[in-house]
Design a protein around this motif. Structure first.
Motif, PDB file in Angstrom:
ATOM      1  N   UNK A 171      14.569   7.061  -9.059  1.00 44.51           N
ATOM      2  CA  UNK A 171      15.345   5.899  -9.518  1.00 44.51           C
ATOM      3  C   UNK A 171      15.257   4.770  -8.494  1.00 44.51           C
ATOM      4  N   UNK A 172      15.333   5.120  -7.206  1.00 47.35           N
ATOM      5  CA  UNK A 172      15.228   4.103  -6.160  1.00 47.35           C
ATOM      6  C   UNK A 172      13.863   3.417  -6.212  1.00 47.35           C
ATOM      7  N   UNK A 173      12.797   4.208  -6.345  1.00 43.50           N
ATOM      8  CA  UNK A 173      11.457   3.614  -6.451  1.00 43.50           C
ATOM      9  C   UNK A 173      11.383   2.677  -7.646  1.00 43.50           C
ATOM     10  N   UNK A 174      11.939   3.095  -8.754  1.00 45.26           N
ATOM     11  CA  UNK A 174      11.877   2.285  -9.977  1.00 45.26           C
ATOM     12  C   UNK A 174      12.637   0.966  -9.822  1.00 45.26           C
ATOM     13  N   UNK A 175      13.800   1.026  -9.197  1.00 45.12           N
ATOM     14  CA  UNK A 175      14.680  -0.140  -9.143  1.00 45.12           C
ATOM     15  C   UNK A 175      14.468  -1.034  -7.925  1.00 45.12           C
ATOM     16  N   UNK A 176      13.950  -0.468  -6.834  1.00 45.18           N
ATOM     17  CA  UNK A 176      13.889  -1.222  -5.582  1.00 45.18           C
ATOM     18  C   UNK A 176      12.491  -1.686  -5.188  1.00 45.18           C
ATOM     19  N   UNK A 177      11.442  -1.018  -5.699  1.00 40.96           N
ATOM     20  CA  UNK A 177      10.095  -1.272  -5.202  1.00 40.96           C
ATOM     21  C   UNK A 177       9.123  -1.508  -6.350  1.00 40.96           C
ATOM     22  N   UNK A 229     -10.344 -11.187 -16.560  1.00 42.07           N
ATOM     23  CA  UNK A 229     -11.041 -11.239 -15.272  1.00 42.07           C
ATOM     24  C   UNK A 229     -10.294 -10.389 -14.257  1.00 42.07           C
ATOM     25  N   UNK A 230     -10.939 -10.159 -13.095  1.00 43.91           N
ATOM     26  CA  UNK A 230     -10.270  -9.381 -12.048  1.00 43.91           C
ATOM     27  C   UNK A 230      -8.963 -10.020 -11.604  1.00 43.91           C
ATOM     28  N   UNK A 231      -8.972 -11.327 -11.428  1.00 48.06           N
ATOM     29  CA  UNK A 231      -7.754 -12.017 -11.022  1.00 48.06           C
ATOM     30  C   UNK A 231      -6.657 -11.917 -12.066  1.00 48.06           C
ATOM     31  N   UNK A 232      -7.041 -12.010 -13.343  1.00 45.30           N
ATOM     32  CA  UNK A 232      -6.057 -11.875 -14.411  1.00 45.30           C
ATOM     33  C   UNK A 232      -5.491 -10.460 -14.463  1.00 45.30           C
ATOM     34  N   UNK A 233      -6.368  -9.462 -14.253  1.00 46.14           N
ATOM     35  CA  UNK A 233      -5.877  -8.083 -14.229  1.00 46.14           C
ATOM     36  C   UNK A 233      -4.877  -7.877 -13.090  1.00 46.14           C
ATOM     37  N   UNK A 234      -5.166  -8.475 -11.935  1.00 48.20           N
ATOM     38  CA  UNK A 234      -4.226  -8.329 -10.823  1.00 48.20           C
ATOM     39  C   UNK A 234      -2.914  -9.038 -11.128  1.00 48.20           C
ATOM     40  N   UNK A 235      -2.954 -10.148 -11.832  1.00 46.90           N
ATOM     41  CA  UNK A 235      -1.719 -10.832 -12.230  1.00 46.90           C
ATOM     42  C   UNK A 235      -0.902  -9.959 -13.190  1.00 46.90           C
ATOM     43  N   UNK A 236      -1.599  -9.278 -14.092  1.00 49.51           N
ATOM     44  CA  UNK A 236      -0.903  -8.345 -14.993  1.00 49.51           C
ATOM     45  C   UNK A 236      -0.231  -7.244 -14.173  1.00 49.51           C
ATOM     46  N   UNK A 237      -0.961  -6.726 -13.171  1.00 54.79           N
ATOM     47  CA  UNK A 237      -0.403  -5.676 -12.320  1.00 54.79           C
ATOM     48  C   UNK A 237       0.816  -6.180 -11.551  1.00 54.79           C
ATOM     49  N   UNK A 238       0.775  -7.431 -11.102  1.00 54.64           N
ATOM     50  CA  UNK A 238       1.920  -8.006 -10.399  1.00 54.64           C
ATOM     51  C   UNK A 238       3.093  -8.185 -11.352  1.00 54.64           C
ATOM     52  N   UNK A 239       2.822  -8.652 -12.574  1.00 57.12           N
ATOM     53  CA  UNK A 239       3.889  -8.786 -13.570  1.00 57.12           C
ATOM     54  C   UNK A 239       4.534  -7.435 -13.855  1.00 57.12           C
ATOM     55  N   UNK A 240       3.709  -6.396 -13.957  1.00 55.14           N
ATOM     56  CA  UNK A 240       4.248  -5.044 -14.181  1.00 55.14           C
ATOM     57  C   UNK A 240       5.120  -4.611 -13.004  1.00 55.14           C
ATOM     58  N   UNK A 241       4.677  -4.939 -11.787  1.00 54.67           N
ATOM     59  CA  UNK A 241       5.457  -4.566 -10.602  1.00 54.67           C
ATOM     60  C   UNK A 241       6.804  -5.283 -10.559  1.00 54.67           C
ATOM     61  N   UNK A 242       6.870  -6.459 -11.176  1.00 53.83           N
ATOM     62  CA  UNK A 242       8.089  -7.276 -11.125  1.00 53.83           C
ATOM     63  C   UNK A 242       9.034  -7.018 -12.287  1.00 53.83           C
ATOM     64  N   UNK A 243       8.609  -6.207 -13.250  1.00 51.79           N
ATOM     65  CA  UNK A 243       9.341  -6.101 -14.517  1.00 51.79           C
ATOM     66  C   UNK A 243      10.772  -5.597 -14.333  1.00 51.79           C
ATOM     67  N   UNK A 244      11.006  -4.747 -13.336  1.00 49.85           N
ATOM     68  CA  UNK A 244      12.365  -4.245 -13.085  1.00 49.85           C
ATOM     69  C   UNK A 244      13.117  -5.107 -12.068  1.00 49.85           C
ATOM     70  N   UNK A 245      12.513  -6.249 -11.713  1.00 47.71           N
ATOM     71  CA  UNK A 245      13.101  -7.186 -10.741  1.00 47.71           C
ATOM     72  C   UNK A 245      13.450  -6.483  -9.420  1.00 47.71           C
ATOM     73  N   UNK A 250      13.697  -5.748  -5.410  1.00 46.31           N
ATOM     74  CA  UNK A 250      13.769  -6.630  -4.244  1.00 46.31           C
ATOM     75  C   UNK A 250      12.520  -6.575  -3.370  1.00 46.31           C
ATOM     76  N   UNK A 251      11.759  -5.463  -3.447  1.00 42.84           N
ATOM     77  CA  UNK A 251      10.594  -5.271  -2.587  1.00 42.84           C
ATOM     78  C   UNK A 251       9.323  -5.231  -3.437  1.00 42.84           C
ATOM     79  N   UNK A 252       8.323  -6.015  -3.025  1.00 45.92           N
ATOM     80  CA  UNK A 252       7.007  -5.954  -3.649  1.00 45.92           C
ATOM     81  C   UNK A 252       6.039  -5.442  -2.592  1.00 45.92           C
ATOM     82  N   UNK A 253       5.476  -4.265  -2.839  1.00 43.04           N
ATOM     83  CA  UNK A 253       4.611  -3.583  -1.874  1.00 43.04           C
ATOM     84  C   UNK A 253       3.185  -3.609  -2.419  1.00 43.04           C
ATOM     85  N   UNK A 254       2.283  -4.310  -1.717  1.00 42.58           N
ATOM     86  CA  UNK A 254       0.930  -4.517  -2.215  1.00 42.58           C
ATOM     87  C   UNK A 254      -0.087  -3.910  -1.259  1.00 42.58           C
TER      88      UNK A 254
END
Length: 241
Positions: free
Chosen positions: A83-89, A147-163, A165-169
């Protein structure tokens, strides 16, 4: 202000007490405040991937402590840790890790299914996340059509979907050309300005230079790189302590 990431004496040893013993991390003390943009830099085998796995709660240390957004992760059982991973990272990887048969919208919305968010709300939130990374018009496209850049943007959007506080790349520009990589790094800077804490794992000094502060990994130890990566507006709040 409570640090979003706080480690004290963090250590990791693989196969302890055997001939195959490897000391991957040694006494790592890091404090990262909300809204910081930090790069952890080092060559292969330096310990940066091990540190990423510990900070991302994907592995457990053999020594020391880690507080994620004020929570001592060692006190959590496996379900609470999930749950912490899902909500915090939010995680962003070099290889994008998108499901090829799903559209961009479906890929972004996928984590909300695990959070039992109703389908209608999932779609709304996923559209908002894609719009936030500049891909509102690509929501029906599959990864092979991006494109590769667009795919990475999709991946970033997915990472942000639960809002979170931490984005780990982890090496987020490693599979991209230089210009596209710069666009992704500019997106991370914007997310930092919007209040996210961004931590990038990289071996590339040019990538690390975009961060507010740089921490170099050498032989499992962390060293601050003074005078590198500090923004013109001042020194960031991340610090070694």
């Amino acid at each position: 202000m409570v640090p979003v990431i706080r480690t004290h004496g963090l250590g990791k040893v693989y196969s302890p007490g055997t001939q195959a013993e490897v000391v991957a991390l040694r006494d790592v003390d890091i404090s990262i405040a909300p809204g910081d943009f930090v790069a952890i830099m080092g060559p292969s085998g330096s310990g940066k991937s091990t540190l990423m796995n510990l900070v991302g709660c994907l592995d457990t240390p053999t020594a020391g402590s880690y507080l994620c957004d004020g929570i001592d992760v060692s006190t959590l059982d496996p379900e609470e840790l999930a749950v912490l991973r899902r909500d915090k990272i939010g995680f962003v990887f070099q290889g994008f890790n998108l499901l090829p048969r799903m559209s961009a919208l479906e890929n972004v919305a996928m984590p909300l299914g695990y959070a039992r968010v109703p389908p209608g709300e999932r779609t709304t939130l996923a559209r908002e996340a894609l719009a936030a990374v500049g891909l509102a018009e690509r929501e029906s496209h599959r990864p092979s059509e991006l494109s590769g850049g667009q795919q990475q943007r999709v991946a970033i959007a997915r990472a942000l979907i639960n809002r979170p506080p931490i984005l780990l790349a982890d090496e987020p520009t490693g599979a991209l050309d230089t210009r596209t990589g710069e666009e992704i790094l500019a997106l991370f800077e914007r997310l930092r300005d919007e209040g996210h804490t961004v931590v990038i794992i990289t071996h590339d000094p040019d990538v690390a230079a975009h961060a507010d502060r740089i921490f170099a990994m050498r032989d499992g130890e962390v060293h601050e790189e003074p005078g590198i990566g500090n923004r013109e507006s001042g020194i960031g709040q991340a610090e070694l302590s």
